[in-house]
Design an enzyme around this catalytic site. Structure first.
Site, PDB file in Angstrom:
ATOM      1  CE1 TYR A 142     -41.786  23.556 -32.304  1.00 40.15           C
ATOM      2  CE2 TYR A 142     -41.271  21.234 -32.052  1.00 40.15           C
ATOM      3  CZ  TYR A 142     -41.103  22.431 -32.715  1.00 40.15           C
ATOM      4  OH  TYR A 142     -40.249  22.496 -33.784  1.00 40.15           O
ATOM      5  CE  LYS A 193     -32.258  35.303 -31.994  1.00 35.50           C
ATOM      6  NZ  LYS A 193     -31.263  36.131 -32.764  1.00 35.50           N
ATOM      7  CG  ASP A 226     -29.110  34.304 -34.683  1.00 38.71           C
ATOM      8  OD1 ASP A 226     -28.493  34.070 -33.612  1.00 38.71           O
ATOM      9  OD2 ASP A 226     -29.432  35.459 -35.032  1.00 38.71           O
ATOM     10  CG  ASP A 250     -37.903  20.420 -34.978  1.00 45.97           C
ATOM     11  OD1 ASP A 250     -37.316  19.572 -35.685  1.00 45.97           O
ATOM     12  OD2 ASP A 250     -39.142  20.579 -35.023  1.00 45.97           O
ATOM     13  CG  ASP A 254     -34.237  18.581 -39.152  1.00 49.54           C
ATOM     14  OD1 ASP A 254     -34.036  17.546 -38.481  1.00 49.54           O
ATOM     15  OD2 ASP A 254     -35.363  18.899 -39.568  1.00 49.54           O
TER      16      ASP A 254
END
Length: 371
Positions: A142, A193, A226, A250, A254
């Protein structure tokens, strides 16, 4: 009497409606607990752009920096889709995070027993769920540079976002996660990751070292992000504290939010480092939900995430543990009594709007504090 200065930034969409319900809670705490809250209200997001041509003005940014804590609503909506990228409503929140150095985002995902049926998962998977996601907030993709779209000619363009992390950034967010785990169930799951990203390799290395050298009493496990998303919807109660980077945090938070039944239920806290001289820290609190422009102005938004964010403020910024516990108990009691907004409505319950839900929580809180 102690004075506690708050800056309220309602923002766009349902933000002002939900913020209005917190104002009732503030008034009760001033009356019943001599809390000494003094509030100012500023503009952020699209509302600030309309008024000042920026997602947050320099004056409101200065107020945020000077406040003891900031309560933030939500930003954005289709009205501002054509605004230049650097002036988009979300830029106001990013500026607040960056200039206040709010590196640690705490997002609890708690499933109230009364709402277990509202989850998209089976009751047995979510009943009693209590996860804390600790998301790094000021680094990563970001904020990495370069961030650009380059015209290559011949109708071709190249978009570039850069994922960057330095050791100190990973160290401080790891410590925040381990410290939180010590107050909970003593387990941290670090997600990255490392199989395809060099930042993931470094993340894994640094978190492992901090856990081994500084927090041997906390159990640490590693999981690819993941796979972590898959496990959140497969067996979410295996997790206690999850620590992860800005982008994955992020998305994973959610996912975790929906396990609880509604985005309208989830609060968050964004914290800076503790000042060694004063013992205080910069902090911003906000609901996880967005501006929800489709329901804005209809009086049907769920204000509980905003109210619960204020409860986190009581706990983390002001050490008002009794009042935070009372407010969270008031929320749970109202839900147990069957009072629901539309997003968490269930058969046999009474559906109410934003104002009625806020009134119900406020009344329950007043009763608890007066007891």
């Amino acid at each position: 009497m102690t004075t506690r200065k708050l800056l309220l930034l309602p923002g766009d969409g349902i933000g002002p409606e939900a913020m209005g319900e917190v104002s009732k809670i503030i008034a009760i705490l001033n009356d019943e607990a001599a809390a000494g809250f003094e509030t100012e209200t500023g503009l952020v997001g699209g509302a600030a752009y309309d008024a000042h041509g920026a997602a947050i003005s320099d004056a409101d940014m200065a107020r945020a920096t000077a406040a003891d804590a900031v309560l933030f609503g939500a930003v954005g909506g289709p009205k501002w889709d054509a605004v230049p990228y650097d002036l988009r409503p979300e830029a106001g929140l990013l500026r607040l995070r960056k200039e206040m150095a709010l590196f640690a985002n705490l997002r609890p995902a708690i499933c109230y027993p009364a709402l277990a049926e509202a989850s998209s998962l089976k009751r047995e998977l979510v009943d009693g769920l209590d996860i804390l996601i600790v998301r790094e907030l000021t680094g990563g993709v970001y904020f990495g540079s370069p961030k650009e779209i380059v015209d290559l000619g011949n109708g071709q363009k190249r978009g570039v976002d850069t994922q960057v992390y330095e050791t100190y950034e990973i160290e401080r967010i790891a410590r925040a996660a381990f410290e939180a785990a010590r107050t909970r169930h003593g387990k941290v799951t670090s997600m990255e990751k490392r199989n395809v990203m060099k930042t993931g390799v470094l993340w894994n290395e640094v978190v492992s070292r901090i856990g081994r050298d500084e927090y041997p009493d906390v159990r640490l496990e590693h999981m690819l992000a993941d796979a972590g998303g898959m496990q959140l919807v497969r067996a979410p109660k295996q997790f206690d504290v999850i620590v992860t980077d800005n982008l994955f945090g992020d998305m994973l938070s959610d996912i975790a939010a929906m396990l609880t039944g509604s985005l309208g239920m989830l609060p968050s806290a964004s914290l800076g480092a503790v000042d060694a001289a004063t013992g205080t820290r910069k902090a911003l609190y906000e609901p996880v939900h967005g501006s929800a422009p489709d329901i804005a102005g209809k009086g049907i938004a769920n204000p509980i995430a905003m109210i619960a964010s204020f409860a986190m403020m009581l706990r983390y910024s002001f050490a008002m543990t009794r009042e935070a516990d009372a407010l969270e108990a008031a929320i749970a009691g109202v839900l147990e009594a069957g009072t629901r907004t539309g997003d968490i409505m269930a058969p046999g319950c009474r559906q109410v709007g934003t104002t009625e839900m806020g009134d119900a929580v406020a009344a329950a809180l007043r009763g608890t504090l007066a007891a």
